[in-house]
Design a protein around this motif. Structure first.
Motif, short mmCIF file in Angstrom:
data_model
loop_
_atom_site.label_atom_id
_atom_site.label_comp_id
_atom_site.label_asym_id
_atom_site.label_seq_id
_atom_site.Cartn_x
_atom_site.Cartn_y
_atom_site.Cartn_z
N LEU A 54 -56.36 12.93 -23.17
CA LEU A 54 -56.57 12.59 -22.04
C LEU A 54 -55.23 11.64 -21.40
O LEU A 54 -54.63 10.87 -22.35
CB LEU A 54 -57.69 11.55 -21.61
N GLY A 99 -64.79 34.79 -19.72
CA GLY A 99 -65.70 34.38 -20.76
C GLY A 99 -66.02 32.81 -20.20
O GLY A 99 -67.22 32.16 -20.17
N LEU A 121 -62.69 24.82 -25.63
CA LEU A 121 -63.72 23.85 -25.17
C LEU A 121 -63.26 22.53 -25.44
O LEU A 121 -63.51 21.69 -24.34
CB LEU A 121 -65.07 24.39 -25.81
N VAL A 122 -62.83 22.21 -26.60
CA VAL A 122 -62.35 20.67 -26.76
C VAL A 122 -61.39 20.20 -25.74
O VAL A 122 -61.62 19.08 -25.18
CB VAL A 122 -61.83 20.77 -28.16
N VAL A 123 -60.46 20.90 -25.61
CA VAL A 123 -59.23 20.66 -24.50
C VAL A 123 -59.90 20.28 -23.21
O VAL A 123 -59.83 19.64 -22.26
CB VAL A 123 -58.27 21.52 -24.65
N LEU A 124 -60.73 21.52 -22.65
CA LEU A 124 -61.44 21.52 -21.33
C LEU A 124 -62.29 20.31 -21.19
O LEU A 124 -62.45 19.53 -20.21
CB LEU A 124 -62.36 22.60 -21.02
N GLN A 125 -62.87 19.90 -22.39
CA GLN A 125 -63.73 18.68 -22.22
C GLN A 125 -62.99 17.48 -21.82
O GLN A 125 -63.36 16.47 -21.19
CB GLN A 125 -64.56 18.58 -23.71
N ALA A 126 -61.74 17.40 -22.81
CA ALA A 126 -60.94 16.21 -22.55
C ALA A 126 -60.16 16.09 -21.14
O ALA A 126 -60.36 15.19 -20.56
CB ALA A 126 -59.96 16.14 -23.60
N LEU A 127 -59.85 17.24 -20.67
CA LEU A 127 -58.88 17.24 -19.32
C LEU A 127 -59.81 17.77 -18.02
O LEU A 127 -59.08 17.65 -17.19
CB LEU A 127 -57.84 18.24 -19.79
N GLY A 128 -60.79 18.40 -17.96
CA GLY A 128 -61.45 18.80 -17.45
C GLY A 128 -61.15 20.22 -16.92
O GLY A 128 -60.01 20.47 -17.28
N VAL A 169 -69.96 19.96 -23.43
CA VAL A 169 -68.48 20.04 -22.73
C VAL A 169 -68.65 19.54 -21.19
O VAL A 169 -67.91 18.95 -20.50
CB VAL A 169 -67.79 21.49 -22.90
N MET A 174 -72.92 23.00 -27.27
CA MET A 174 -71.57 22.65 -27.19
C MET A 174 -71.12 22.97 -25.69
O MET A 174 -70.36 21.95 -25.31
CB MET A 174 -70.59 23.26 -28.12
N TYR A 220 -71.38 39.60 -22.11
CA TYR A 220 -72.34 39.73 -20.98
C TYR A 220 -72.50 40.96 -20.37
O TYR A 220 -73.69 41.09 -19.91
CB TYR A 220 -71.82 38.60 -19.86
N GLY A 279 -57.69 16.51 -29.95
CA GLY A 279 -57.88 17.28 -28.88
C GLY A 279 -58.78 16.40 -27.77
O GLY A 279 -58.54 16.56 -26.78
N LEU A 305 -67.07 26.96 -17.12
CA LEU A 305 -65.88 25.97 -17.53
C LEU A 305 -64.64 26.57 -17.29
O LEU A 305 -63.67 25.91 -17.43
CB LEU A 305 -66.11 25.83 -19.15
N ARG A 356 -69.36 16.15 -20.53
CA ARG A 356 -68.13 15.71 -21.20
C ARG A 356 -68.43 14.42 -22.24
O ARG A 356 -68.29 13.37 -22.11
CB ARG A 356 -67.34 14.94 -20.34
N LEU A 410 -71.10 32.81 -26.20
CA LEU A 410 -71.45 33.55 -25.04
C LEU A 410 -72.84 34.06 -25.00
O LEU A 410 -73.58 34.08 -24.08
CB LEU A 410 -70.39 34.61 -24.85
N TYR A 431 -67.66 32.66 -17.16
CA TYR A 431 -69.09 32.72 -17.17
C TYR A 431 -69.93 31.71 -17.89
O TYR A 431 -70.77 31.27 -17.51
CB TYR A 431 -69.27 33.99 -18.15
N LEU A 432 -69.15 30.75 -18.73
CA LEU A 432 -69.83 29.69 -19.12
C LEU A 432 -69.81 28.49 -18.21
O LEU A 432 -70.43 27.51 -18.49
CB LEU A 432 -69.09 29.24 -20.62
N VAL A 469 -69.22 16.92 -28.61
CA VAL A 469 -68.34 17.74 -28.48
C VAL A 469 -67.33 17.97 -30.01
O VAL A 469 -67.16 18.73 -30.49
CB VAL A 469 -67.37 17.64 -27.37
N LEU A 515 -62.09 29.88 -28.71
CA LEU A 515 -62.75 29.42 -27.92
C LEU A 515 -63.25 27.87 -28.00
O LEU A 515 -63.48 27.15 -27.31
CB LEU A 515 -64.22 30.11 -27.82
N ILE A 516 -63.48 27.50 -29.32
CA ILE A 516 -63.88 26.23 -29.72
C ILE A 516 -62.60 25.28 -29.45
O ILE A 516 -62.76 24.23 -28.68
CB ILE A 516 -64.10 26.14 -31.27
#
Lengths: 276, 319
Positions: free
Chosen positions: B30, A210, A125-132, B274, B270, B145, B26, A216, B277, B256, A213-214, B282, A121-122
């Protein structure tokens, strides 16, 4: 592995298979079965279930059941795509690493160990932060992260198979790489890989839900089950069941896959146990 | 044995360094430029240049990594992009909250799960064993959840026993804290107990199939004694690994659960970072999560070595 004889299928496996079949139908025909569109506002937010709307309306007054049916394609499709890609990457590379050995094998195994030492998950999250978050990024991220697990399993399985006598014989016969992969390793590694496929699907499915749900994962306007739970979660505070429908659907699909995988694996262990 | 433990420690440190490289890479994968991505459509040439300057984008990636890593080693986690506060100040209190919640769950889940696992292995095939197996399978499949919402619906909305939101603040009493965090704790316990129980059962059963257990049974020892004195010590190493594996899961799963109950922990921190951004936040949060994960696994390995009878008394090596 031979599956247990069909006459003796346990009730849990029948149940699991039924759920899987239902999920498949939802995935294939869900949007066609939906009586309303996924964005149609039809009444008051959180309206009670009625004849026209068997599961009631969500926080924006959209038909819950229609959204569930539309969301099936997204929730199941994204995770299915991710797992298929992760197997397409992980299995050939794992087999090759085991068959060839040497430094590519070593580097691959170490790299996978390092990636796996970060919680999935971590990393995601790191990748999604960078690439959207977009669908290709979501599928690609999950597929790549998941392929490390697949790689590891495929490599271990193949390592066990290449030292068997029949693989030795094939090598002495002068068979090439392709034959070894296709005719010696793959057929023997297939049953555990199939079980793994089920488990990885389960994992990816929960993971996509999940992330949604967050907030993202799958982004609006697309309906997807995880996102639906997030959207109408507030309803629970008023004692409404609305968020339990998508959450329960997610749970049901996961249970179905788990039951089937458990059954396949159980058949396997008893057979091995009997031979001992 | 000391050498083995030292080896694990060294391995842990190397892993942490490599993980930090991955985390850093990571956040930097970009296609374009971090600054442009952060500012998005509001980018003006001036703000872009200013942000680039601030992020140190004018220097190369290796130099930036080294600066970041040495900052971490000195306890400096950088500055948040969103509100210009030092990341460390924002992060550590929330990290404490997360560890408190995870610890609360672990204290209940681990003894319960290991106990259940051992008893269901001892009573293999009995009704208790099968029932435990089915319940475990069910709770493993249920997403956090779903369990969380069910608990909120029944325990807090319908019966009014516990609060639905885990509001905590510094300086609140222990009783109040326990009351606020019991529902999230329950969800974490439910999702981890089943795993630990099933895996403990498998490890104990693997030991139970060995000849020395058969000998003990044939000697006429009572079943309880065979399980507790003969089987469990030998299953301890793998069980510790299982527990550690699941505790690390607990720490990631907390993301979660914190969102469900709006708990002010590192996971929600976190996720917020995220969606905003906020790169330094992060990076720092990911690094902390990864470090906890690596350290826990390392400790589990060391504990497994320290508790393994065969490794403690190694046979004389033939040289």
């Amino acid at each position: 592995m031979t599956l247990p004889v069909f006459g003796r299928i346990p009730l849990s496996a029948v149940f699991g298979t039924l759920i899987l079949a239902g999920t498949l139908v939802l995935f294939l025909f869900g949007p066609m079965l939906a009586p309303y569109g996924q964005e149609d506002v039809l009444g008051m937010p959180f309206a009670e279930p009625s004849a026209a709307h068997p599961l009631g309306l969500d926080q924006n007054g959209r038909d819950m059941m229609s959204r569930l049916l539309h969301g099936a394609r997204m929730s199941v499709g994204v995770s299915l795509a991710a797992v298929v890609i992760s197997f397409c990457i992980g299995v050939p590379l794992g087999f090759l690493a085991a068959l060839r050995g040497g430094w590519p094998d070593l580097i691959g195994a170490r790299l996978v160990d390092i990636v796996m030492s970060i919680p999935v998950l971590i990393s995601a999250l790191v990748v999604l932060q960078a690439l959207g978050s977009s669908l290709p990024v979501l599928i690609g991220t999950i597929a790549l992260l998941d392929s490390t697990r697949v790689f590891r399993l495929a490599r271990i399985l193949a390592q066990g198979i290449v030292v068997m006598e029949y693989a030795e014989v094939a090598r002495l016969r002068g068979e090439g790489l392709w034959w070894m992969l296709r005719r010696e390793i793959l057929p023997n590694a297939l049953p555990p890989l199939m079980a793994e496929f089920g488990m990885r699907f389960c994992f990816a499915f929960l993971f996509v839900a999940g992330l949604s749900y967050l907030g993202l994962g799958v982004q609006p306007p697309f309906a997807d089950w995880g996102g639906m739970v997030r959207d109408c979660q507030q309803g629970i505070l008023y004692g409404l069941y609305a968020p339990l429908f998508p959450a329960g659907t997610i749970a049901l699909v996961t249970i179905g896959v788990n039951l089937v995988v458990d059954w396949a694996l159980a058949g396997r262990t008893t057979i091995q146990g009997e031979n001992r | 044995m000391a050498w083995l433990i030292l080896q694990r420690l060294g391995l842990g440190v190397i892993t942490l360094v490599l993980v930090s490289m991955l985390v850093f890479a990571g956040t930097e994968i970009l296609p374009g430029d971090v600054a442009a991505a952060i500012l998005g459509q509001n980018a003006t040439p001036e703000s872009l240049a200013a942000l680039r300057q601030e992020l140190g984008l004018d220097s190369g990636p290796v130099a930036r990594y080294l600066a970041w890593a040495s900052g971490i080693l000195h306890g400096d986690l950088g500055q948040s992009l969103a509100n210009r506060q030092p990341v460390g100040e924002l992060l550590w209190p929330r990290f404490g909250n997360t560890m408190a919640l995870a610890g609360y769950a672990a204290v209940i889940a681990v003894p319960l799960a290991v106990g259940l696992g051992i008893s269901s292995a001892a009573l293999r095939g009995s009704f208790f064993d099968r029932a435990a197996n089915v319940v475990a399978l069910a709770t493993v499949s249920l997403p956090e959840y779903f369990l969380g919402l069910l608990l909120i619906l029944f325990v807090s909305v319908q019966w009014g026993l516990l609060p639905s939101l885990a509001d905590t603040w510094s300086g609140m009493g222990l009783a109040a804290w326990l009351q606020a965090t019991t529902l999230p704790m329950l969800v974490l316990v439910l999702v981890t107990v089943a795993q630990i129980m099933r895996m403990t059962r498998t490890t104990v059963l693997a030991v139970m199939d060995q000849p020395f257990i058969e000998t003990a049974c044939l000697k006429g020892l009572p079943m309880g004694r065979v399980v507790l004195v003969h089987a469990v010590p030998n299953a301890l190493g793998p069980t510790i690994n299982v527990v550690a594996f699941n505790l690390t899961y607990l720490i990631a799963g907390v993301v979660l659960v914190e969102t469900i109950f709006n708990y002010n922990g590192l996971g929600r921190f976190m996720v917020d970072a995220v969606s905003k951004r906020d790169v330094p936040m992060v990076q720092a949060a990911a690094m902390v999560f990864a470090a906890v994960h690596v350290v826990m696994n390392m400790l589990a390995d060391i504990a497994a070595i320290a508790l393994n009878p065969r490794l403690r008394h190694p046979r004389v090596k033939e040289s």
